[in-house]
Enzyme design. Sequence first.
Site, short mmCIF file in Angstrom:
data_model
loop_
_atom_site.label_atom_id
_atom_site.label_comp_id
_atom_site.label_asym_id
_atom_site.label_seq_id
_atom_site.Cartn_x
_atom_site.Cartn_y
_atom_site.Cartn_z
N LYS A 189 0.89 -1.12 -0.12
CA LYS A 189 0.08 0.03 0.01
C LYS A 189 0.85 1.13 0.12
CE LYS A 189 -1.85 2.24 4.03
NZ LYS A 189 -1.75 3.45 3.88
N ASN A 190 1.83 1.50 0.73
CA ASN A 190 2.43 2.73 1.03
C ASN A 190 3.53 2.99 0.03
OD1 ASN A 190 0.93 3.34 3.19
ND2 ASN A 190 2.32 2.72 4.78
N ARG B 8 -9.11 0.20 3.30
CA ARG B 8 -8.33 0.94 2.74
C ARG B 8 -6.82 0.34 2.50
NH1 ARG B 8 -6.65 5.39 6.17
NH2 ARG B 8 -5.18 5.49 4.30
N PRO C 212 1.48 16.91 10.93
CA PRO C 212 1.68 18.08 10.22
C PRO C 212 2.38 17.86 9.22
CG PRO C 212 3.20 18.00 12.19
CD PRO C 212 2.22 16.83 12.21
N ILE C 213 2.51 18.87 8.11
CA ILE C 213 3.21 18.66 6.90
C ILE C 213 4.44 19.70 6.64
CG2 ILE C 213 1.38 17.36 5.28
CD1 ILE C 213 1.08 20.09 4.03
N ASP C 214 4.75 20.16 7.82
CA ASP C 214 5.94 21.27 7.82
C ASP C 214 7.30 20.92 6.99
OD1 ASP C 214 5.96 19.63 10.10
OD2 ASP C 214 7.66 20.70 10.70
N GLN C 215 7.48 19.67 7.13
CA GLN C 215 8.69 19.15 6.55
C GLN C 215 8.38 18.95 4.92
OE1 GLN C 215 11.53 18.76 8.57
NE2 GLN C 215 10.16 19.77 9.83
N ILE D 118 6.84 7.10 17.23
CA ILE D 118 6.55 7.67 15.86
C ILE D 118 5.33 8.85 16.07
CG2 ILE D 118 6.13 7.60 13.42
CD1 ILE D 118 8.68 6.37 14.28
N CYS E 23 -5.28 8.12 8.66
CA CYS E 23 -5.62 7.56 9.85
C CYS E 23 -5.53 8.67 10.94
CB CYS E 23 -4.80 6.32 10.20
SG CYS E 23 -5.26 5.05 9.05
N ARG F 140 -3.88 10.18 3.61
CA ARG F 140 -2.46 10.58 3.99
C ARG F 140 -1.79 10.85 2.58
NH1 ARG F 140 -1.07 14.49 7.34
NH2 ARG F 140 1.29 14.54 7.51
N1 EPU Z 1 5.78 14.55 10.77
C1 EPU Z 1 6.22 16.12 11.06
N2 EPU Z 1 6.22 17.05 10.04
C2 EPU Z 1 6.04 16.58 8.73
C3 EPU Z 1 5.88 15.27 8.54
C4 EPU Z 1 5.70 14.28 9.57
O1 EPU Z 1 6.14 16.33 12.32
O2 EPU Z 1 6.15 17.37 7.93
C5 EPU Z 1 5.92 13.64 11.96
C6 EPU Z 1 4.51 13.10 12.26
O3 EPU Z 1 3.62 13.82 12.79
C7 EPU Z 1 5.09 11.86 12.79
C8 EPU Z 1 6.53 11.35 12.13
O4 EPU Z 1 7.00 12.58 11.77
O5 EPU Z 1 4.97 11.96 14.12
C9 EPU Z 1 6.56 10.53 10.94
O6 EPU Z 1 5.72 10.78 9.90
P1 EPU Z 1 5.84 10.31 8.52
O7 EPU Z 1 5.87 11.73 7.74
O8 EPU Z 1 6.97 9.53 8.32
O9 EPU Z 1 4.36 9.74 8.40
P2 EPU Z 1 3.62 9.43 6.98
O10 EPU Z 1 4.31 9.94 5.63
O11 EPU Z 1 2.50 10.53 7.21
C10 EPU Z 1 3.84 7.10 6.33
C11 EPU Z 1 2.81 6.27 6.16
C12 EPU Z 1 2.25 5.63 7.67
C13 EPU Z 1 3.28 5.18 8.45
C14 EPU Z 1 4.28 6.37 8.50
C15 EPU Z 1 5.45 5.86 9.48
C16 EPU Z 1 1.93 6.29 4.14
C17 EPU Z 1 0.93 6.74 3.11
N3 EPU Z 1 1.90 6.57 5.34
O12 EPU Z 1 3.04 8.23 6.79
O13 EPU Z 1 1.22 4.45 7.32
O14 EPU Z 1 2.79 4.78 9.86
O15 EPU Z 1 4.85 6.66 7.29
O16 EPU Z 1 6.26 4.70 8.90
O17 EPU Z 1 3.07 6.05 3.54
C18 EPU Z 1 -0.37 2.89 7.61
O18 EPU Z 1 -0.01 2.21 6.50
O19 EPU Z 1 -1.28 2.47 8.57
C19 EPU Z 1 0.02 4.16 7.98
C20 EPU Z 1 -0.29 5.06 8.81
#
Ligand code: EPU
Length: 432
Positions: free
Chosen positions: A22-23, A397, A123-126, A327, A117, A93
């Site tokens: 999926k991811n 999903r 956030p998406i600041d990064q 995380i 989820c 997401r």
């Molecule tokens: N974060 C920030 N700022 C950002 C981006 C992330 O503070 O701009 C924080 C998040 O709040 C979190 C941490 O960084 O605390 C990690 O977030 P990450 O960005 O790695 O997660 P994501 O890209 O939103 C993906 C997967 C998730 C999985 C996480 C961690 C996808 C579509 N989603 O989410 O998958 O848990 O990486 O490995 O790839 C799932 O499949 O059930 C799922 C939630």
Amino acid sequence: MEKYVIRGGKKLSGEVVISGAKNAVVAILPATILSDEPCIVENLPNISDVTIILQILSEMGAKVRMINKTTVEIDPRTLQNVPVPYEKAKLMRASSYFLGTLLGRFHEAHVSMPGGCNLGDRPIDQHLKCFAALGATYNIDGGMVNLTADTLIGNQIFFDKNSVGATINGIMAATKADGLTIIENAAKEPHVVDLANFLNSMGADIIGAGTDVIKIRGVKSLHGTTYSVIPDQIEAGTFMTVAAATRSNILIRNVIPKHLEPITRKLVKIGVQVEQYDDAVRVIGGEDYTGTTVKTQPHPGFPTDMQPQMAAVLTCSKGASMVTESIFDNRFRYVDELRRMGANISVEGRVAVIEGVERLKGAPVKATDLRAGAALIVAALSAEGVTEIYDIFHVERGYENMEEKLRALGADIRKVDEPDPVAAEHTARKAI
Ligand code: EPU
């Protein structure tokens, strides 16, 4: 309103074949927008997140053609830069990946803030920091993220947070930027590597994916490709916990055992037997397990996406276990549901302490998110009696044909569609 009805306590056996990840696929499909020619993506999982992304691509004007059940051809040449609306973006997401990919192709993107989820603050600041470093300006207006850039120019980016999404978005935008981009503190998850491999197969110049530092030298154009998505690490891990919890012997095929190592290590530690083959693992459950500590970490640590399913196994392991979520802020919403089934779990902040009980008992419960739903399935299959799991759209999903795959292993699971009592009441009132 669909629910799973599971009668637990049966030993399972046989083989299960894991679907595409999926991811990985939710990044690869939007990345086809960067191509100048049609792309063929194979090993596509039949999950609702994929359906939504294909719908978004199609509504933007791409030609989307299913070649067979697991293969799609996407011709992005006719795609227009249409905003990704709230109704679609709120569902997952991965809608945020349209930011990087539209910015890369059109130097402009308009995407509603991503949903997905509810795991606490996301956030998406990064992501935005990365787009800005490449030369884009951004604003968020009425829930819409708007990006524009005259040109995209390679840069050095250090992520303050290790983020899968920001790393993938950074790679996608930088692929078509001028010059060299260096991403430091990059996420190393298998799906990041798969996305980079996909783009490289179209002529991108990305090295280092899977390490902390990824170097992307921008290219002017990308050609078409035929690419097969990697198997889903988390679906495989979920079936490993199913085998463990039900004390069963299951062969899990079409996996990359290396990706499963952090999960394998924990299961072996508590007393589960795991045999590794080239592209399969056999999991043989034991009678008694011991409690352990689990701390989620970015890859190659124990994946957060397996934390709820592992906790479900630990509910019936002897002694105490401690599960630390490092995380996400709030990934313990499933705990209340497991408690309804008799689990003894207390949560303080990001730590759950589980005191093993002899047996869980079936109860009506609700999937609060995708992996929470998976954990409830794991628990229900091992519990005494019948469990009804509501809100299974979360599970659909991310898991292809979950109930069919489990039934083929001998599980007593049915999907039942029952009228939503609130909607029924509403209709009845209107009739009066
Ligand atoms: N974060 C920030 N700022 C950002 C981006 C992330 O503070 O701009 C924080 C998040 O709040 C979190 C941490 O960084 O605390 C990690 O977030 P990450 O960005 O790695 O997660 P994501 O890209 O939103 C993906 C997967 C998730 C999985 C996480 C961690 C996808 C579509 N989603 O989410 O998958 O848990 O990486 O490995 O790839 C799932 O499949 O059930 C799922 C939630």
